[in-house]
Design a protein around this motif. Structure first.
Motif, PDB file in Angstrom:
ATOM      1  N   UNK A  84       0.731  -1.135   0.032  1.00 29.57           N
ATOM      2  CA  UNK A  84      -0.023  -0.018   0.029  1.00 29.57           C
ATOM      3  C   UNK A  84       0.790   1.385  -0.195  1.00 29.57           C
ATOM      4  N   UNK A  85       1.860   1.284   0.727  1.00 32.94           N
ATOM      5  CA  UNK A  85       2.763   2.411   0.883  1.00 32.94           C
ATOM      6  C   UNK A  85       3.693   2.677  -0.619  1.00 32.94           C
ATOM      7  N   UNK A  86       3.954   1.566  -1.135  1.00 33.72           N
ATOM      8  CA  UNK A  86       4.495   1.516  -2.439  1.00 33.72           C
ATOM      9  C   UNK A  86       3.633   2.001  -3.632  1.00 33.72           C
ATOM     10  N   UNK A  87       2.424   1.563  -3.530  1.00 38.43           N
ATOM     11  CA  UNK A  87       1.171   2.027  -4.473  1.00 38.43           C
ATOM     12  C   UNK A  87       1.045   3.588  -4.454  1.00 38.43           C
ATOM     13  N   UNK A  88       0.615   3.994  -3.005  1.00 41.70           N
ATOM     14  CA  UNK A  88       0.181   5.273  -2.751  1.00 41.70           C
ATOM     15  C   UNK A  88       1.346   6.232  -3.092  1.00 41.70           C
ATOM     16  N   UNK A  89       2.631   5.868  -2.884  1.00 43.37           N
ATOM     17  CA  UNK A  89       3.798   6.994  -3.264  1.00 43.37           C
ATOM     18  C   UNK A  89       3.897   6.900  -4.841  1.00 43.37           C
ATOM     19  N   UNK A  90       3.727   5.899  -5.515  1.00 43.49           N
ATOM     20  CA  UNK A  90       3.702   5.680  -6.966  1.00 43.49           C
ATOM     21  C   UNK A  90       2.335   6.552  -7.660  1.00 43.49           C
ATOM     22  N   UNK A  91       1.367   6.406  -6.950  1.00 39.83           N
ATOM     23  CA  UNK A  91       0.060   7.318  -7.353  1.00 39.83           C
ATOM     24  C   UNK A  91       0.399   8.836  -7.165  1.00 39.83           C
ATOM     25  N   UNK A  92       0.962   9.003  -5.887  1.00 41.75           N
ATOM     26  CA  UNK A  92       1.134  10.408  -5.660  1.00 41.75           C
ATOM     27  C   UNK A  92       2.458  11.087  -6.633  1.00 41.75           C
ATOM     28  N   UNK A  93       3.564  10.283  -7.057  1.00 42.77           N
ATOM     29  CA  UNK A  93       4.189  10.743  -7.935  1.00 42.77           C
ATOM     30  C   UNK A  93       3.818  10.965  -9.228  1.00 42.77           C
ATOM     31  N   UNK A  94       2.804  10.022  -9.666  1.00 48.27           N
ATOM     32  CA  UNK A  94       2.376  10.338 -11.151  1.00 48.27           C
ATOM     33  C   UNK A  94       1.451  11.400 -11.127  1.00 48.27           C
TER      34      UNK A  94
END
Length: 96
Positions: A84-94
């Motif tokens: 979840x942390x990895x996916x949310x960081x990726x979502x915020x970066x995109x």
């Protein structure tokens, strides 16, 4: 891309909920609050076991044998949190 990440985040939250329900049910069954002779309880319990046992068995292959203490659900929850942390960081970066 952001929508795919949101869907993956939602699926990790559903998986988190399923593992938590399984852990709580196991406690309630062990403390004899729930009875497996009740058909609905038995169906939910055996369904959750069929769903989670393949995941738990892979995790248990890496964990040391601690007797009656099963840490596979804890490791599964930690892995879901990390995902979840990895996916949310990726979502915020995109998104930015």
């Amino acid at each position: 891309m952001v929508s795919i990440l949101k869907i993956l985040l939602m699926l990790t939250e559903v998986a988190w909920f399923i593992v938590i329900v399984h852990v709580v049910m196991s406690w309630l069954i062990n403390f004899q609050v729930l009875n497996l002779r009740q058909p609905i309880v038995a169906q939910i319990w055996f369904g959750l076991n069929k769903l989670l046992e393949p995941v738990y068995s892979r995790i248990r292959a890496f964990l040391p044998n601690l007797g009656n203490l099963d840490l596979a659900p804890l490791v599964a929850l930690l892995a879901l949190m990390a995902l979840q942390i990895v996916l949310s960081d990726a979502r915020n970066a995109i998104a930015y």
